[in-house]
Design a protein around this motif. Structure first.
Motif, PDB file in Angstrom:
ATOM      1  N   THR A 218      14.668  -2.670   0.162  1.00 38.39           N
ATOM      2  CA  THR A 218      14.641  -3.848   1.023  1.00 38.39           C
ATOM      3  C   THR A 218      13.200  -4.215   1.336  1.00 38.39           C
ATOM      4  O   THR A 218      12.369  -3.342   1.597  1.00 38.39           O
ATOM      5  CB  THR A 218      15.409  -3.596   2.331  1.00 38.39           C
ATOM      6  N   ALA A 219      12.926  -5.507   1.275  1.00 35.24           N
ATOM      7  CA  ALA A 219      11.555  -5.978   1.468  1.00 35.24           C
ATOM      8  C   ALA A 219      11.041  -5.718   2.875  1.00 35.24           C
ATOM      9  O   ALA A 219       9.831  -5.587   3.081  1.00 35.24           O
ATOM     10  CB  ALA A 219      11.476  -7.471   1.144  1.00 35.24           C
ATOM     11  N   ASP A 220      11.957  -5.646   3.839  1.00 36.32           N
ATOM     12  CA  ASP A 220      11.524  -5.454   5.234  1.00 36.32           C
ATOM     13  C   ASP A 220      11.722  -4.011   5.698  1.00 36.32           C
ATOM     14  O   ASP A 220      11.849  -3.753   6.897  1.00 36.32           O
ATOM     15  CB  ASP A 220      12.269  -6.413   6.162  1.00 36.32           C
ATOM     16  N   ASP A 221      11.720  -3.061   4.765  1.00 34.57           N
ATOM     17  CA  ASP A 221      11.887  -1.651   5.120  1.00 34.57           C
ATOM     18  C   ASP A 221      10.718  -1.195   5.989  1.00 34.57           C
ATOM     19  O   ASP A 221       9.569  -1.201   5.550  1.00 34.57           O
ATOM     20  CB  ASP A 221      11.963  -0.807   3.842  1.00 34.57           C
ATOM     21  N   GLU A 222      11.023  -0.812   7.217  1.00 35.75           N
ATOM     22  CA  GLU A 222       9.986  -0.398   8.151  1.00 35.75           C
ATOM     23  C   GLU A 222       9.607   1.067   8.003  1.00 35.75           C
ATOM     24  O   GLU A 222       8.567   1.500   8.526  1.00 35.75           O
ATOM     25  CB  GLU A 222      10.451  -0.657   9.599  1.00 35.75           C
ATOM     26  N   ALA A 223      10.410   1.834   7.292  1.00 34.11           N
ATOM     27  CA  ALA A 223      10.156   3.270   7.153  1.00 34.11           C
ATOM     28  C   ALA A 223       9.447   3.604   5.843  1.00 34.11           C
ATOM     29  O   ALA A 223       8.493   4.390   5.826  1.00 34.11           O
ATOM     30  CB  ALA A 223      11.469   4.050   7.248  1.00 34.11           C
ATOM     31  N   VAL A 224       9.916   3.036   4.738  1.00 34.82           N
ATOM     32  CA  VAL A 224       9.319   3.281   3.423  1.00 34.82           C
ATOM     33  C   VAL A 224       8.956   1.931   2.821  1.00 34.82           C
ATOM     34  O   VAL A 224       9.836   1.150   2.447  1.00 34.82           O
ATOM     35  CB  VAL A 224      10.303   4.029   2.492  1.00 34.82           C
ATOM     36  N   ASP A 225       7.671   1.638   2.752  1.00 30.78           N
ATOM     37  CA  ASP A 225       7.237   0.330   2.271  1.00 30.78           C
ATOM     38  C   ASP A 225       7.713   0.089   0.842  1.00 30.78           C
ATOM     39  O   ASP A 225       7.752   1.008   0.013  1.00 30.78           O
ATOM     40  CB  ASP A 225       5.712   0.228   2.326  1.00 30.78           C
ATOM     41  N   ILE A 226       8.054  -1.149   0.551  1.00 30.64           N
ATOM     42  CA  ILE A 226       8.610  -1.492  -0.758  1.00 30.64           C
ATOM     43  C   ILE A 226       7.628  -1.209  -1.888  1.00 30.64           C
ATOM     44  O   ILE A 226       8.029  -0.950  -3.026  1.00 30.64           O
ATOM     45  CB  ILE A 226       9.068  -2.969  -0.783  1.00 30.64           C
ATOM     46  N   THR A 227       6.329  -1.226  -1.605  1.00 30.65           N
ATOM     47  CA  THR A 227       5.352  -0.930  -2.650  1.00 30.65           C
ATOM     48  C   THR A 227       5.519   0.501  -3.175  1.00 30.65           C
ATOM     49  O   THR A 227       5.240   0.770  -4.352  1.00 30.65           O
ATOM     50  CB  THR A 227       3.915  -1.108  -2.136  1.00 30.65           C
ATOM     51  N   LEU A 228       5.981   1.420  -2.325  1.00 31.93           N
ATOM     52  CA  LEU A 228       6.216   2.792  -2.769  1.00 31.93           C
ATOM     53  C   LEU A 228       7.382   2.852  -3.755  1.00 31.93           C
ATOM     54  O   LEU A 228       7.358   3.613  -4.728  1.00 31.93           O
ATOM     55  CB  LEU A 228       6.488   3.699  -1.571  1.00 31.93           C
ATOM     56  N   GLY A 229       8.396   2.045  -3.506  1.00 31.77           N
ATOM     57  CA  GLY A 229       9.511   1.962  -4.450  1.00 31.77           C
ATOM     58  C   GLY A 229       9.074   1.353  -5.772  1.00 31.77           C
ATOM     59  O   GLY A 229       9.511   1.785  -6.849  1.00 31.77           O
ATOM     60  N   GLN A 230       8.215   0.339  -5.697  1.00 32.15           N
ATOM     61  CA  GLN A 230       7.715  -0.290  -6.917  1.00 32.15           C
ATOM     62  C   GLN A 230       6.866   0.678  -7.733  1.00 32.15           C
ATOM     63  O   GLN A 230       6.879   0.643  -8.969  1.00 32.15           O
ATOM     64  CB  GLN A 230       6.921  -1.543  -6.550  1.00 32.15           C
ATOM     65  N   GLU A 231       6.126   1.546  -7.052  1.00 32.70           N
ATOM     66  CA  GLU A 231       5.337   2.559  -7.761  1.00 32.70           C
ATOM     67  C   GLU A 231       6.241   3.559  -8.479  1.00 32.70           C
ATOM     68  O   GLU A 231       5.943   3.991  -9.604  1.00 32.70           O
ATOM     69  CB  GLU A 231       4.416   3.288  -6.774  1.00 32.70           C
ATOM     70  N   ALA A 232       7.354   3.913  -7.843  1.00 30.96           N
ATOM     71  CA  ALA A 232       8.314   4.815  -8.492  1.00 30.96           C
ATOM     72  C   ALA A 232       8.879   4.165  -9.751  1.00 30.96           C
ATOM     73  O   ALA A 232       9.024   4.812 -10.799  1.00 30.96           O
ATOM     74  CB  ALA A 232       9.439   5.171  -7.519  1.00 30.96           C
ATOM     75  N   LYS A 233       9.194   2.885  -9.649  1.00 34.63           N
ATOM     76  CA  LYS A 233       9.692   2.145 -10.817  1.00 34.63           C
ATOM     77  C   LYS A 233       8.675   2.178 -11.945  1.00 34.63           C
ATOM     78  O   LYS A 233       9.020   2.398 -13.125  1.00 34.63           O
ATOM     79  CB  LYS A 233       9.997   0.697 -10.425  1.00 34.63           C
ATOM     80  N   LYS A 234       7.406   2.001 -11.614  1.00 31.71           N
ATOM     81  CA  LYS A 234       6.348   1.990 -12.622  1.00 31.71           C
ATOM     82  C   LYS A 234       6.290   3.317 -13.379  1.00 31.71           C
ATOM     83  O   LYS A 234       6.185   3.346 -14.614  1.00 31.71           O
ATOM     84  CB  LYS A 234       5.003   1.706 -11.956  1.00 31.71           C
ATOM     85  N   VAL A 235       6.370   4.430 -12.637  1.00 35.71           N
ATOM     86  CA  VAL A 235       6.290   5.745 -13.277  1.00 35.71           C
ATOM     87  C   VAL A 235       7.465   5.955 -14.230  1.00 35.71           C
ATOM     88  O   VAL A 235       7.297   6.419 -15.362  1.00 35.71           O
ATOM     89  CB  VAL A 235       6.255   6.875 -12.222  1.00 35.71           C
ATOM     90  N   LEU A 236       8.673   5.610 -13.789  1.00 33.74           N
ATOM     91  CA  LEU A 236       9.854   5.792 -14.636  1.00 33.74           C
ATOM     92  C   LEU A 236       9.787   4.907 -15.878  1.00 33.74           C
ATOM     93  O   LEU A 236      10.211   5.308 -16.963  1.00 33.74           O
ATOM     94  CB  LEU A 236      11.124   5.508 -13.838  1.00 33.74           C
ATOM     95  N   LYS A 237       9.253   3.703 -15.723  1.00 34.63           N
ATOM     96  CA  LYS A 237       9.091   2.825 -16.885  1.00 34.63           C
ATOM     97  C   LYS A 237       8.077   3.402 -17.860  1.00 34.63           C
ATOM     98  O   LYS A 237       8.233   3.287 -19.079  1.00 34.63           O
ATOM     99  CB  LYS A 237       8.652   1.432 -16.432  1.00 34.63           C
ATOM    100  N   MET A 238       7.027   4.020 -17.329  1.00 37.43           N
ATOM    101  CA  MET A 238       6.038   4.672 -18.193  1.00 37.43           C
ATOM    102  C   MET A 238       6.693   5.776 -19.018  1.00 37.43           C
ATOM    103  O   MET A 238       6.254   6.075 -20.135  1.00 37.43           O
ATOM    104  CB  MET A 238       4.898   5.241 -17.350  1.00 37.43           C
ATOM    105  N   MET A 239       7.732   6.380 -18.461  1.00 39.24           N
ATOM    106  CA  MET A 239       8.457   7.429 -19.178  1.00 39.24           C
ATOM    107  C   MET A 239       9.420   6.862 -20.208  1.00 39.24           C
ATOM    108  O   MET A 239      10.039   7.607 -20.969  1.00 39.24           O
ATOM    109  CB  MET A 239       9.242   8.291 -18.182  1.00 39.24           C
ATOM    110  N   GLY A 240       9.565   5.540 -20.225  1.00 38.20           N
ATOM    111  CA  GLY A 240      10.454   4.905 -21.185  1.00 38.20           C
ATOM    112  C   GLY A 240      11.890   4.784 -20.706  1.00 38.20           C
ATOM    113  O   GLY A 240      12.788   4.494 -21.504  1.00 38.20           O
ATOM    114  N   MET A 241      12.122   4.963 -19.400  1.00 36.69           N
ATOM    115  CA  MET A 241      13.485   4.883 -18.879  1.00 36.69           C
ATOM    116  C   MET A 241      13.904   3.430 -18.689  1.00 36.69           C
ATOM    117  O   MET A 241      13.075   2.553 -18.433  1.00 36.69           O
ATOM    118  CB  MET A 241      13.598   5.641 -17.552  1.00 36.69           C
ATOM    119  N   LYS A 242      15.201   3.196 -18.812  1.00 38.93           N
ATOM    120  CA  LYS A 242      15.768   1.867 -18.594  1.00 38.93           C
ATOM    121  C   LYS A 242      16.025   1.688 -17.096  1.00 38.93           C
ATOM    122  O   LYS A 242      16.821   2.408 -16.505  1.00 38.93           O
ATOM    123  CB  LYS A 242      17.069   1.708 -19.373  1.00 38.93           C
ATOM    124  N   ILE A 243      15.334   0.721 -16.487  1.00 38.06           N
ATOM    125  CA  ILE A 243      15.373   0.543 -15.030  1.00 38.06           C
ATOM    126  C   ILE A 243      16.001  -0.791 -14.659  1.00 38.06           C
ATOM    127  O   ILE A 243      15.668  -1.826 -15.229  1.00 38.06           O
ATOM    128  CB  ILE A 243      13.949   0.591 -14.418  1.00 38.06           C
TER     129      ILE A 243
END
Length: 377
Positions: A218-243
Protein backbone atom coordinates in the motif's frame (compact mmCIF):
# COMPACT_ATOMS: atom_id res chain seq x y z
CA UNK A 1 -14.01 -31.40 5.46
CA UNK A 2 -14.34 -29.34 8.61
CA UNK A 3 -13.40 -25.66 8.62
CA UNK A 4 -12.83 -25.65 12.38
CA UNK A 5 -9.29 -24.83 13.61
CA UNK A 6 -6.99 -27.72 14.33
CA UNK A 7 -3.91 -27.55 16.53
CA UNK A 8 -0.69 -29.31 15.57
CA UNK A 9 2.52 -29.68 17.53
CA UNK A 10 5.54 -27.62 16.45
CA UNK A 11 9.26 -28.30 16.90
CA UNK A 12 12.00 -25.98 18.14
CA UNK A 13 9.96 -24.50 20.99
CA UNK A 14 7.51 -22.76 18.67
CA UNK A 15 3.83 -22.47 19.52
CA UNK A 16 1.51 -25.16 18.06
CA UNK A 17 0.41 -24.56 14.48
CA UNK A 18 -3.03 -23.03 13.97
CA UNK A 19 -4.64 -25.04 11.17
CA UNK A 20 -7.84 -24.33 9.23
CA UNK A 21 -8.92 -27.45 7.37
CA UNK A 22 -10.16 -27.21 3.75
CA UNK A 23 -13.86 -27.00 3.02
CA UNK A 24 -13.51 -29.70 0.36
CA UNK A 25 -10.92 -32.38 -0.44
CA UNK A 26 -7.41 -31.30 0.56
CA UNK A 27 -5.31 -30.69 -2.57
CA UNK A 28 -3.22 -27.64 -1.65
CA UNK A 29 -1.79 -25.95 1.43
CA UNK A 30 -1.27 -22.25 2.13
CA UNK A 31 1.24 -21.43 4.88
CA UNK A 32 0.55 -17.90 6.14
CA UNK A 33 3.01 -15.93 8.30
CA UNK A 34 1.89 -13.10 10.58
CA UNK A 35 3.65 -9.80 11.21
CA UNK A 36 5.54 -8.66 14.27
CA UNK A 37 3.54 -8.54 17.48
CA UNK A 38 0.92 -10.99 16.22
CA UNK A 39 0.39 -14.75 16.32
CA UNK A 40 -0.98 -17.42 13.98
CA UNK A 41 -4.57 -17.53 15.32
CA UNK A 42 -4.78 -13.73 15.37
CA UNK A 43 -3.54 -13.49 11.78
CA UNK A 44 -6.08 -16.11 10.70
CA UNK A 45 -8.88 -13.99 12.18
CA UNK A 46 -7.56 -10.86 10.45
CA UNK A 47 -7.19 -12.59 7.10
CA UNK A 48 -10.63 -14.19 7.09
CA UNK A 49 -12.69 -11.35 8.60
CA UNK A 50 -12.63 -9.41 5.32
CA UNK A 51 -14.16 -10.54 2.03
CA UNK A 52 -13.49 -10.02 -1.64
CA UNK A 53 -15.90 -8.07 -3.84
CA UNK A 54 -17.61 -11.42 -4.45
CA UNK A 55 -18.57 -11.46 -0.75
CA UNK A 56 -16.35 -14.48 -0.16
CA UNK A 57 -13.42 -14.97 2.18
CA UNK A 58 -10.16 -16.32 0.81
CA UNK A 59 -11.01 -19.63 2.46
CA UNK A 60 -14.25 -19.75 0.47
CA UNK A 61 -12.39 -18.91 -2.73
CA UNK A 62 -9.86 -21.69 -2.18
CA UNK A 63 -12.12 -24.51 -1.06
CA UNK A 64 -9.49 -27.23 -1.36
CA UNK A 65 -6.77 -25.38 0.51
CA UNK A 66 -5.64 -26.21 4.02
CA UNK A 67 -4.45 -23.08 5.83
CA UNK A 68 -1.48 -23.34 8.20
CA UNK A 69 -0.78 -20.39 10.50
CA UNK A 70 2.51 -20.77 12.40
CA UNK A 71 3.35 -18.48 15.32
CA UNK A 72 6.77 -16.92 15.80
CA UNK A 73 8.74 -17.26 18.99
CA UNK A 74 8.60 -14.61 21.68
CA UNK A 75 11.87 -12.67 21.82
CA UNK A 76 13.23 -9.40 23.13
CA UNK A 77 12.65 -6.48 20.75
CA UNK A 78 15.52 -4.01 20.58
CA UNK A 79 13.21 -1.34 19.17
CA UNK A 80 10.37 -1.67 21.69
CA UNK A 81 12.49 -2.82 24.66
CA UNK A 82 10.12 -5.63 25.55
CA UNK A 83 9.33 -9.25 24.83
CA UNK A 84 7.00 -9.77 21.88
CA UNK A 85 6.22 -12.25 19.14
CA UNK A 86 8.47 -11.69 16.13
CA UNK A 87 10.22 -13.92 13.63
CA UNK A 88 13.50 -12.08 14.19
CA UNK A 89 14.75 -8.97 15.94
CA UNK A 90 15.37 -5.82 13.92
CA UNK A 91 16.91 -2.48 14.78
CA UNK A 92 15.13 -0.17 12.33
CA UNK A 93 12.26 -0.38 9.87
CA UNK A 94 13.38 2.86 8.24
CA UNK A 95 16.72 1.26 7.43
CA UNK A 96 16.43 -2.54 7.74
CA UNK A 97 20.13 -2.89 6.92
CA UNK A 98 21.09 -1.33 10.27
CA UNK A 99 22.41 -3.84 12.80
CA UNK A 100 21.69 -6.83 10.59
CA UNK A 101 23.46 -8.95 13.17
CA UNK A 102 20.34 -8.71 15.35
CA UNK A 103 18.31 -10.55 12.69
CA UNK A 104 20.52 -13.63 12.42
CA UNK A 105 19.43 -15.87 15.30
CA UNK A 106 15.71 -15.30 14.82
CA UNK A 107 15.90 -15.85 11.08
CA UNK A 108 17.95 -19.02 11.49
CA UNK A 109 15.49 -20.52 13.99
CA UNK A 110 12.45 -19.42 11.98
CA UNK A 111 13.78 -20.71 8.65
CA UNK A 112 14.60 -24.13 10.10
CA UNK A 113 11.09 -24.29 11.58
CA UNK A 114 9.32 -23.19 8.40
CA UNK A 115 11.28 -25.45 6.09
CA UNK A 116 10.08 -28.41 8.16
CA UNK A 117 6.48 -27.26 7.74
CA UNK A 118 6.88 -26.89 3.95
CA UNK A 119 8.41 -30.33 3.61
CA UNK A 120 5.65 -31.88 5.71
CA UNK A 121 2.85 -30.20 3.77
CA UNK A 122 4.48 -31.08 0.45
CA UNK A 123 4.35 -34.72 1.54
CA UNK A 124 0.64 -34.40 2.40
CA UNK A 125 -0.36 -32.93 -0.98
CA UNK A 126 2.19 -34.79 -3.09
CA UNK A 127 4.40 -31.93 -4.25
CA UNK A 128 5.92 -28.62 -3.09
CA UNK A 129 4.28 -27.13 -6.19
CA UNK A 130 0.97 -27.47 -4.32
CA UNK A 131 2.21 -25.45 -1.35
CA UNK A 132 1.79 -21.66 -1.25
CA UNK A 133 3.83 -19.44 1.07
CA UNK A 134 2.21 -16.17 2.19
CA UNK A 135 3.58 -13.51 4.51
CA UNK A 136 2.54 -10.11 5.84
CA UNK A 137 5.07 -7.49 6.97
CA UNK A 138 7.82 -9.26 8.94
CA UNK A 139 6.14 -12.51 7.93
CA UNK A 140 6.82 -11.50 4.31
CA UNK A 141 10.55 -11.07 4.95
CA UNK A 142 10.74 -14.39 6.77
CA UNK A 143 8.81 -16.14 4.00
CA UNK A 144 11.11 -14.64 1.36
CA UNK A 145 14.22 -15.88 3.13
CA UNK A 146 12.60 -19.29 3.61
CA UNK A 147 11.73 -19.60 -0.07
CA UNK A 148 15.23 -18.61 -1.21
CA UNK A 149 16.89 -20.97 1.29
CA UNK A 150 15.23 -24.01 -0.22
CA UNK A 151 15.50 -25.53 -3.66
CA UNK A 152 11.78 -26.13 -4.08
CA UNK A 153 9.49 -24.77 -6.77
CA UNK A 154 6.49 -23.73 -4.68
CA UNK A 155 2.98 -23.26 -6.03
CA UNK A 156 3.16 -19.53 -5.36
CA UNK A 157 4.62 -16.89 -3.07
CA UNK A 158 2.48 -14.02 -1.77
CA UNK A 159 4.31 -11.18 0.00
CA UNK A 160 2.38 -8.26 1.49
CA UNK A 161 3.85 -4.95 2.71
CA UNK A 162 7.30 -6.36 3.33
CA UNK A 163 10.96 -5.85 2.47
CA UNK A 164 14.06 -7.90 1.63
CA UNK A 165 16.39 -8.70 4.54
CA UNK A 166 20.12 -8.53 3.75
CA UNK A 167 19.19 -6.85 0.47
CA UNK A 168 22.65 -5.56 -0.45
CA UNK A 169 24.31 -8.91 0.24
CA UNK A 170 21.67 -10.76 -1.78
CA UNK A 171 22.10 -8.35 -4.68
CA UNK A 172 25.82 -9.14 -4.66
CA UNK A 173 24.96 -12.85 -4.85
CA UNK A 174 22.95 -12.50 -8.04
CA UNK A 175 24.93 -9.92 -10.01
CA UNK A 176 26.67 -11.50 -13.00
CA UNK A 177 27.65 -15.07 -13.67
CA UNK A 178 25.65 -18.19 -14.46
CA UNK A 179 22.79 -19.85 -12.60
CA UNK A 180 25.37 -22.20 -11.09
CA UNK A 181 27.37 -19.20 -9.86
CA UNK A 182 24.28 -17.64 -8.28
CA UNK A 183 23.35 -20.93 -6.65
CA UNK A 184 26.81 -21.25 -5.10
CA UNK A 185 26.79 -17.63 -3.87
CA UNK A 186 23.36 -18.01 -2.30
CA UNK A 187 24.47 -21.15 -0.52
CA UNK A 188 27.57 -19.36 0.79
CA UNK A 189 25.43 -16.39 1.87
CA UNK A 190 23.20 -18.57 4.05
CA UNK A 191 26.18 -20.39 5.52
CA UNK A 192 28.20 -17.25 6.26
CA UNK A 193 25.42 -14.94 7.42
CA UNK A 194 22.84 -17.25 8.99
CA UNK A 195 25.04 -20.28 9.71
CA UNK A 196 22.33 -22.22 7.89
CA UNK A 197 23.14 -25.25 5.77
CA UNK A 198 21.39 -25.06 2.42
CA UNK A 199 23.12 -27.80 0.47
CA UNK A 200 19.99 -28.20 -1.64
CA UNK A 201 20.89 -24.91 -3.31
CA UNK A 202 23.97 -26.42 -4.88
CA UNK A 203 23.39 -27.73 -8.37
CA UNK A 204 22.70 -26.67 -11.91
CA UNK A 205 19.24 -25.27 -11.19
CA UNK A 206 17.65 -23.08 -8.54
CA UNK A 207 14.16 -24.58 -8.58
CA UNK A 208 12.79 -22.03 -6.10
CA UNK A 209 13.31 -19.29 -8.70
CA UNK A 210 10.51 -20.88 -10.78
CA UNK A 211 8.00 -20.02 -8.04
CA UNK A 212 5.48 -17.37 -9.25
CA UNK A 213 5.61 -14.34 -6.97
CA UNK A 214 2.93 -11.81 -6.03
CA UNK A 215 4.11 -8.72 -4.11
CA UNK A 216 1.56 -6.22 -2.85
CA UNK A 217 2.15 -2.96 -1.02
CA UNK A 218 0.00 0.00 0.00
CA UNK A 219 1.29 3.41 -0.97
CA UNK A 220 0.32 4.93 2.37
CA UNK A 221 1.93 2.22 4.53
CA UNK A 222 3.07 4.02 7.67
CA UNK A 223 5.06 1.07 9.03
CA UNK A 224 6.98 -0.26 6.01
CA UNK A 225 7.60 2.31 3.29
CA UNK A 226 6.61 1.19 -0.20
CA UNK A 227 10.14 1.84 -1.48
CA UNK A 228 11.30 -1.12 0.65
CA UNK A 229 8.80 -3.36 -1.12
CA UNK A 230 9.97 -2.05 -4.48
CA UNK A 231 13.56 -2.89 -3.54
CA UNK A 232 12.51 -6.45 -2.73
CA UNK A 233 10.87 -6.69 -6.15
CA UNK A 234 14.09 -5.49 -7.78
CA UNK A 235 16.19 -8.18 -6.09
CA UNK A 236 13.80 -10.99 -7.07
CA UNK A 237 13.71 -9.73 -10.66
CA UNK A 238 17.51 -9.74 -10.70
CA UNK A 239 17.24 -13.42 -9.81
CA UNK A 240 15.06 -13.96 -12.87
CA UNK A 241 11.84 -14.62 -10.94
CA UNK A 242 8.43 -13.90 -12.43
CA UNK A 243 6.91 -11.08 -10.35
CA UNK A 244 3.39 -9.67 -10.20
CA UNK A 245 3.56 -6.30 -8.41
CA UNK A 246 0.39 -4.60 -7.15
CA UNK A 247 -0.09 -1.31 -5.31
CA UNK A 248 -3.12 -0.08 -3.37
CA UNK A 249 -3.23 3.68 -2.95
CA UNK A 250 -4.80 3.63 0.50
CA UNK A 251 -5.35 1.15 3.29
CA UNK A 252 -2.32 1.52 5.55
CA UNK A 253 -0.12 -1.33 6.65
CA UNK A 254 -2.97 -3.86 6.56
CA UNK A 255 -4.47 -2.62 3.29
CA UNK A 256 -4.05 -5.92 1.47
CA UNK A 257 -6.20 -7.63 4.09
CA UNK A 258 -9.14 -5.51 2.93
CA UNK A 259 -11.45 -6.06 -0.05
CA UNK A 260 -9.38 -4.37 -2.76
CA UNK A 261 -6.20 -6.12 -1.67
CA UNK A 262 -7.88 -9.52 -1.37
CA UNK A 263 -9.33 -9.10 -4.86
CA UNK A 264 -5.86 -8.52 -6.27
CA UNK A 265 -4.43 -11.54 -4.46
CA UNK A 266 -7.27 -13.74 -5.67
CA UNK A 267 -7.21 -12.57 -9.28
CA UNK A 268 -3.49 -12.19 -9.89
CA UNK A 269 -1.67 -14.97 -8.18
CA UNK A 270 -2.90 -17.90 -6.15
CA UNK A 271 -6.02 -18.43 -8.24
CA UNK A 272 -4.15 -18.27 -11.54
CA UNK A 273 -1.14 -20.51 -11.05
CA UNK A 274 -1.19 -23.84 -12.80
CA UNK A 275 -1.64 -26.06 -9.76
CA UNK A 276 -4.84 -24.44 -8.48
CA UNK A 277 -6.93 -24.08 -11.64
CA UNK A 278 -10.29 -22.51 -10.83
CA UNK A 279 -13.83 -22.77 -12.07
CA UNK A 280 -16.11 -19.79 -11.43
CA UNK A 281 -19.67 -20.37 -10.23
CA UNK A 282 -22.27 -17.82 -11.32
CA UNK A 283 -25.96 -17.44 -10.58
CA UNK A 284 -27.80 -15.91 -13.50
CA UNK A 285 -31.21 -15.10 -14.93
CA UNK A 286 -32.14 -16.64 -18.22
CA UNK A 287 -35.30 -16.61 -20.30
CA UNK A 288 -36.67 -19.91 -21.62
CA UNK A 289 -37.60 -20.29 -25.27
CA UNK A 290 -41.30 -20.51 -24.42
CA UNK A 291 -42.35 -17.07 -23.15
CA UNK A 292 -45.19 -18.65 -21.16
CA UNK A 293 -42.66 -20.27 -18.80
CA UNK A 294 -41.45 -18.35 -15.79
CA UNK A 295 -38.09 -16.69 -15.70
CA UNK A 296 -35.41 -18.99 -14.30
CA UNK A 297 -32.27 -18.83 -12.24
CA UNK A 298 -29.40 -20.94 -13.49
CA UNK A 299 -26.21 -22.10 -11.82
CA UNK A 300 -23.43 -21.66 -14.38
CA UNK A 301 -20.04 -23.28 -13.95
CA UNK A 302 -17.30 -21.76 -16.13
CA UNK A 303 -13.72 -22.92 -16.29
CA UNK A 304 -10.98 -22.03 -18.75
CA UNK A 305 -12.47 -23.67 -21.82
CA UNK A 306 -16.15 -24.33 -21.24
CA UNK A 307 -19.32 -23.34 -19.42
CA UNK A 308 -22.12 -25.56 -18.16
CA UNK A 309 -25.59 -25.22 -16.64
CA UNK A 310 -25.91 -27.52 -13.65
CA UNK A 311 -28.92 -26.31 -11.73
CA UNK A 312 -32.05 -24.39 -12.68
CA UNK A 313 -34.61 -22.76 -10.42
CA UNK A 314 -37.93 -21.11 -11.26
CA UNK A 315 -38.18 -17.47 -10.24
CA UNK A 316 -41.93 -17.93 -9.73
CA UNK A 317 -43.00 -20.24 -6.94
CA UNK A 318 -39.36 -20.78 -5.95
CA UNK A 319 -39.36 -24.27 -7.44
CA UNK A 320 -35.90 -25.68 -8.06
CA UNK A 321 -34.55 -28.77 -9.72
CA UNK A 322 -31.29 -30.12 -11.09
CA UNK A 323 -30.92 -30.72 -14.80
CA UNK A 324 -30.85 -34.41 -15.66
CA UNK A 325 -27.58 -34.09 -17.54
CA UNK A 326 -25.02 -31.32 -17.63
CA UNK A 327 -25.86 -28.82 -20.36
CA UNK A 328 -22.75 -27.35 -21.99
CA UNK A 329 -23.30 -23.84 -23.27
CA UNK A 330 -21.53 -24.72 -26.52
CA UNK A 331 -24.29 -27.28 -27.16
CA UNK A 332 -27.15 -24.79 -26.87
CA UNK A 333 -28.74 -23.65 -30.11
CA UNK A 334 -29.44 -20.07 -28.98
CA UNK A 335 -27.11 -19.22 -26.09
CA UNK A 336 -27.54 -15.49 -26.68
CA UNK A 337 -30.89 -15.56 -24.90
CA UNK A 338 -29.16 -16.44 -21.65
CA UNK A 339 -27.38 -14.43 -18.98
CA UNK A 340 -29.15 -11.29 -17.88
CA UNK A 341 -27.64 -10.58 -14.44
CA UNK A 342 -24.61 -12.75 -13.84
CA UNK A 343 -23.40 -12.81 -10.21
CA UNK A 344 -20.22 -14.56 -9.06
CA UNK A 345 -21.13 -16.70 -6.05
CA UNK A 346 -18.22 -19.11 -5.63
CA UNK A 347 -14.97 -20.44 -7.06
CA UNK A 348 -14.18 -24.16 -7.31
CA UNK A 349 -11.32 -26.32 -8.49
CA UNK A 350 -11.97 -27.24 -12.11
CA UNK A 351 -11.97 -30.91 -11.12
CA UNK A 352 -15.32 -30.27 -9.44
CA UNK A 353 -17.08 -28.81 -12.47
CA UNK A 354 -18.94 -32.01 -13.26
CA UNK A 355 -19.70 -32.77 -9.60
CA UNK A 356 -21.15 -29.44 -8.51
CA UNK A 357 -24.67 -30.87 -8.56
CA UNK A 358 -23.70 -33.00 -5.57
CA UNK A 359 -22.49 -29.98 -3.61
CA UNK A 360 -25.45 -28.86 -1.53
CA UNK A 361 -24.91 -25.17 -2.05
CA UNK A 362 -27.24 -24.34 -4.93
CA UNK A 363 -29.94 -22.83 -2.72
CA UNK A 364 -27.41 -20.70 -0.86
CA UNK A 365 -25.89 -19.53 -4.13
CA UNK A 366 -29.28 -18.41 -5.46
CA UNK A 367 -30.14 -16.58 -2.24
CA UNK A 368 -26.76 -14.87 -2.30
CA UNK A 369 -27.22 -13.77 -5.90
CA UNK A 370 -30.68 -12.33 -5.24
CA UNK A 371 -29.37 -10.34 -2.28
CA UNK A 372 -26.45 -9.06 -4.31
CA UNK A 373 -28.68 -7.84 -7.12
CA UNK A 374 -31.09 -6.24 -4.63
CA UNK A 375 -28.23 -4.24 -3.07
CA UNK A 376 -27.18 -2.75 -6.39
CA UNK A 377 -30.73 -2.16 -7.52
Amino acid sequence: MSSQPNISNSPLDFEPLHIILPLLTHTNTIIALHGRGSQGPEFADELFESKTSSSLTLQQHFLHCKWVFPSSQERFSTVFHEELNEWFDIYSLTDPSSREDLQIKGLRDSLNFLQQIIEKEATFVGSASRVVLLGLSQGCETALMTMLAGNLRLGAFVGLNGWMPFREKLEACVEGGTVEDMSERLSQFYMQNLILKTSALRGKRCHMLKTPVFLGHTADDEAVDITLGQEAKKVLKMMGMKICWEECEIGGHLGFLRTEGLDRINCNNVSSHDHITRAHVYADFYNPTDSRDPRHWAILIKNIDRTSIQQIRDDVGDVGYHVADIIWISHLATPARLFRKKVLVSILDSSDVEKVGSLIQSDQWIIKAKRGIAKVG
